[in-house]
Enzyme design. Structure first.
Site, PDB file in Angstrom:
ATOM      1  N   LYS A  66     -25.490 -15.323  45.789  1.00  0.00           N
ATOM      2  CA  LYS A  66     -24.603 -16.700  45.844  1.00  0.00           C
ATOM      3  C   LYS A  66     -24.709 -17.050  47.592  1.00  0.00           C
ATOM      4  O   LYS A  66     -24.875 -18.222  48.084  1.00  0.00           O
ATOM      5  CB  LYS A  66     -23.081 -16.594  45.480  1.00  0.00           C
ATOM      6  CG  LYS A  66     -22.978 -16.782  44.032  1.00  0.00           C
ATOM      7  CD  LYS A  66     -21.674 -16.684  43.745  1.00  0.00           C
ATOM      8  CE  LYS A  66     -21.511 -16.555  42.018  1.00  0.00           C
ATOM      9  NZ  LYS A  66     -20.145 -16.501  41.598  1.00  0.00           N
ATOM     10  N   GLU A  78     -19.062 -30.312  49.967  1.00  0.00           N
ATOM     11  CA  GLU A  78     -18.089 -29.931  50.884  1.00  0.00           C
ATOM     12  C   GLU A  78     -17.581 -28.406  50.469  1.00  0.00           C
ATOM     13  O   GLU A  78     -17.110 -27.563  51.166  1.00  0.00           O
ATOM     14  CB  GLU A  78     -16.962 -30.899  50.911  1.00  0.00           C
ATOM     15  CG  GLU A  78     -15.987 -30.793  51.883  1.00  0.00           C
ATOM     16  CD  GLU A  78     -16.022 -30.302  53.341  1.00  0.00           C
ATOM     17  OE1 GLU A  78     -17.195 -30.301  53.949  1.00  0.00           O
ATOM     18  OE2 GLU A  78     -14.899 -30.081  54.228  1.00  0.00           O
ATOM     19  N   ASN A  87     -22.917 -21.587  43.737  1.00  0.00           N
ATOM     20  CA  ASN A  87     -23.214 -21.031  42.515  1.00  0.00           C
ATOM     21  C   ASN A  87     -24.005 -21.816  41.364  1.00  0.00           C
ATOM     22  O   ASN A  87     -24.558 -21.618  40.500  1.00  0.00           O
ATOM     23  CB  ASN A  87     -21.989 -20.534  41.631  1.00  0.00           C
ATOM     24  CG  ASN A  87     -21.223 -21.724  41.167  1.00  0.00           C
ATOM     25  OD1 ASN A  87     -21.491 -22.870  41.532  1.00  0.00           O
ATOM     26  ND2 ASN A  87     -20.362 -21.575  40.004  1.00  0.00           N
ATOM     27  N   GLY A 131     -16.638 -12.708  48.810  1.00  0.00           N
ATOM     28  CA  GLY A 131     -17.124 -13.933  48.566  1.00  0.00           C
ATOM     29  C   GLY A 131     -16.283 -14.485  47.230  1.00  0.00           C
ATOM     30  O   GLY A 131     -16.036 -15.770  47.156  1.00  0.00           O
ATOM     31  N   ARG A 153      -7.460  -5.356  51.630  1.00  0.00           N
ATOM     32  CA  ARG A 153      -7.179  -3.940  51.907  1.00  0.00           C
ATOM     33  C   ARG A 153      -7.675  -3.907  53.436  1.00  0.00           C
ATOM     34  O   ARG A 153      -6.852  -3.361  54.169  1.00  0.00           O
ATOM     35  CB  ARG A 153      -8.135  -3.178  51.107  1.00  0.00           C
ATOM     36  CG  ARG A 153      -8.419  -1.576  51.415  1.00  0.00           C
ATOM     37  CD  ARG A 153      -9.288  -1.200  50.398  1.00  0.00           C
ATOM     38  NE  ARG A 153     -10.715  -1.581  50.643  1.00  0.00           N
ATOM     39  CZ  ARG A 153     -11.736  -1.066  49.613  1.00  0.00           C
ATOM     40  NH1 ARG A 153     -11.612  -0.311  48.637  1.00  0.00           N
ATOM     41  NH2 ARG A 153     -12.827  -1.571  49.577  1.00  0.00           N
ATOM     42  N   TYR A 218     -13.581 -10.046  33.844  1.00  0.00           N
ATOM     43  CA  TYR A 218     -13.388  -9.954  32.458  1.00  0.00           C
ATOM     44  C   TYR A 218     -14.040  -8.920  31.799  1.00  0.00           C
ATOM     45  O   TYR A 218     -15.047  -8.431  32.330  1.00  0.00           O
ATOM     46  CB  TYR A 218     -13.988 -11.596  32.085  1.00  0.00           C
ATOM     47  CG  TYR A 218     -14.885 -11.890  32.130  1.00  0.00           C
ATOM     48  CD1 TYR A 218     -15.376 -12.591  33.333  1.00  0.00           C
ATOM     49  CD2 TYR A 218     -16.148 -11.300  31.458  1.00  0.00           C
ATOM     50  CE1 TYR A 218     -16.823 -12.964  33.360  1.00  0.00           C
ATOM     51  CE2 TYR A 218     -17.389 -11.604  31.538  1.00  0.00           C
ATOM     52  CZ  TYR A 218     -17.678 -12.323  32.635  1.00  0.00           C
ATOM     53  OH  TYR A 218     -18.912 -12.716  33.129  1.00  0.00           O
TER      54      TYR A 218
HETATM   55  P1  ATR Z   1     -17.481 -10.284  46.638  1.00  0.00           P
HETATM   56  O1  ATR Z   1     -18.215 -10.969  47.375  1.00  0.00           O
HETATM   57  O2  ATR Z   1     -17.913 -10.174  45.072  1.00  0.00           O
HETATM   58  O3  ATR Z   1     -15.742 -10.771  46.557  1.00  0.00           O
HETATM   59  P2  ATR Z   1     -17.253  -8.307  48.333  1.00  0.00           P
HETATM   60  O4  ATR Z   1     -17.687  -9.005  49.656  1.00  0.00           O
HETATM   61  O5  ATR Z   1     -17.857  -6.827  48.229  1.00  0.00           O
HETATM   62  O6  ATR Z   1     -17.539  -8.714  46.846  1.00  0.00           O
HETATM   63  O7  ATR Z   1     -15.615  -8.031  48.564  1.00  0.00           O
HETATM   64  C1  ATR Z   1     -15.024  -7.126  47.521  1.00  0.00           C
HETATM   65  C2  ATR Z   1     -13.644  -7.443  47.977  1.00  0.00           C
HETATM   66  O8  ATR Z   1     -12.771  -6.519  47.213  1.00  0.00           O
HETATM   67  C3  ATR Z   1     -12.915  -7.065  49.283  1.00  0.00           C
HETATM   68  O9  ATR Z   1     -11.964  -7.744  49.497  1.00  0.00           O
HETATM   69  C4  ATR Z   1     -12.590  -5.766  49.237  1.00  0.00           C
HETATM   70  O10 ATR Z   1     -11.665  -5.194  50.216  1.00  0.00           O
HETATM   71  P3  ATR Z   1     -12.280  -4.704  51.446  1.00  0.00           P
HETATM   72  O11 ATR Z   1     -12.591  -5.902  52.341  1.00  0.00           O
HETATM   73  O12 ATR Z   1     -11.204  -4.049  52.464  1.00  0.00           O
HETATM   74  O13 ATR Z   1     -13.667  -3.840  51.310  1.00  0.00           O
HETATM   75  C5  ATR Z   1     -11.872  -5.538  47.868  1.00  0.00           C
HETATM   76  N1  ATR Z   1     -12.003  -4.006  47.150  1.00  0.00           N
HETATM   77  C6  ATR Z   1     -12.884  -3.429  46.857  1.00  0.00           C
HETATM   78  N2  ATR Z   1     -12.537  -2.309  46.180  1.00  0.00           N
HETATM   79  C7  ATR Z   1     -11.040  -2.364  46.330  1.00  0.00           C
HETATM   80  C8  ATR Z   1     -10.033  -1.560  45.952  1.00  0.00           C
HETATM   81  N3  ATR Z   1     -10.238  -0.482  45.354  1.00  0.00           N
HETATM   82  N4  ATR Z   1      -8.763  -1.983  46.284  1.00  0.00           N
HETATM   83  C9  ATR Z   1      -8.552  -3.015  47.090  1.00  0.00           C
HETATM   84  N5  ATR Z   1      -9.362  -3.802  47.370  1.00  0.00           N
HETATM   85  C10 ATR Z   1     -10.730  -3.704  47.021  1.00  0.00           C
END
Ligand code: ATR
Length: 270
Positions: A66, A78, A87, A131, A153, A218
């Site tokens: 994406k 926008e 997407n 994302g 986190r 899901y």
């Molecule tokens: P996407 O683009 O699909 O959202 P990503 O950029 O890898 O995927 O982001 C994953 C998100 O899930 C992030 O906000 C990540 O937190 P961090 O920024 O601290 O890494 C969060 N995430 C992944 N595993 C997690 C967990 N076990 N508990 C809480 N947050 C989690």
């Protein structure tokens, strides 16, 4: 010959989009073909160019492309510009490629229209700052909730994301550990924690009694966050199947100018 559309991702085998668009086409009588394309991790741009130069009309883009699609298109809506991710790609009459992002609209429509969530005066908590989270912030703020808190986190990422949208509404960023004793009417999980069956580390008390929980993921079984909602007195616990179908409906509408009915498709997949 039917107009050609496709979803591109890697992996893409699991994608439900062909099934959803086939159902929309049969319901609306639109003559389209919709396939799956396994995108090349090294040459996503080449795959997209090939698809359109062979007459393709539109593409849905899924994980992990994406952001690459956002960089590749000639023009951005926008909402896609702010989402930082695309997407839906449409080939315009001029031959240029227009990038849009229908994920956030899909989420809002599922909540508000399919389930009757009232955003007025609602305090929202969005978990995650990747994302998936970024893509839904503007459409959520456009519903004019009382506030939107983004908790992640890694706190800094939530703080910068909130700053990016500060002109669009009351939006705050913080770490999961900073939620403290605040309470929310709706909690949306946009983290990747569920991929490992985990739930973000949030306080037990952060959902008001009877509040709603929404997992953007899901599955065939209730997701970990759906189970969290059930265990924490949620009035409604929803997973992301409705969002998936609604974002597809918005893409279909952009491409064909006809808005398909979604309820039967959501029921079939849910
Ligand atoms: P996407 O683009 O699909 O959202 P990503 O950029 O890898 O995927 O982001 C994953 C998100 O899930 C992030 O906000 C990540 O937190 P961090 O920024 O601290 O890494 C969060 N995430 C992944 N595993 C997690 C967990 N076990 N508990 C809480 N947050 C989690």
């Amino acid at each position: 010959m039917s107009d050609r559309y496709a979803v591109i991702g890697n992996p893409v085998r699991h994608s439900l989009s062909p099934r959803i668009h086939a159902a929309f086409a049969s319901e609306t009588g639109e003559d389209i073909e919709y396939e799956r394309l396994l995108g090349d991790m090294e040459d996503f741009n080449g795959d997209v160019r090939d698809f359109f130069s062979c007459g393709g009309c539109g593409l849905n883009v899924t994980v992990p492309f994406k952001e690459k699609a956002w960089e590749l298109v000639d023009e951005l809506s926008e909402r896609a510009r702010l989402a930082g991710a695309v997407n839906t790609i449409t080939r315009l009459d001029s031959g240029k490629l227009l990038g849009d992002n229908t994920d956030g609209v899909g989420l809002v429509r599922d909540l508000a229209e399919n389930h009757g969530f009232d955003f007025t005066d609602a305090s929202l908590l969005l978990l995650g700052a990747g994302g998936a989270s970024r893509g839904v912030i503007l459409p959520l703020l456009q519903q004019q909730p009382a506030s939107l808190t983004i908790a992640n986190r890694t706190a800094e990422k939530a703080v910068s994301l909130a700053a990016l949208f500060s002109g669009c509404g009351d939006v705050y960023g913080c770490g999961l550990h900073e939620i403290g004793n605040k309470q929310f009417d709706l909690i949306i999980n946009a983290t990747a924690a569920g991929l490992k069956g985990d739930v973000p580390a949030i306080p037990d008390t952060c959902l008001v009694s009877g509040g709603w929980s929404y997992d953007m993921m899901y599955g065939t079984e209730p997701t970990a966050f759906v189970r969290w909602g059930e265990a924490h007195n949620a009035g409604r616990t929803l997973d992301g199947i409705g969002m998936l179908v609604e974002q597809a409906a918005e893409s279909f509408y952009m491409w064909r100018g006809v808005r398909p009915h979604t309820a039967a498709v959501i029921q079939q997949l849910g």
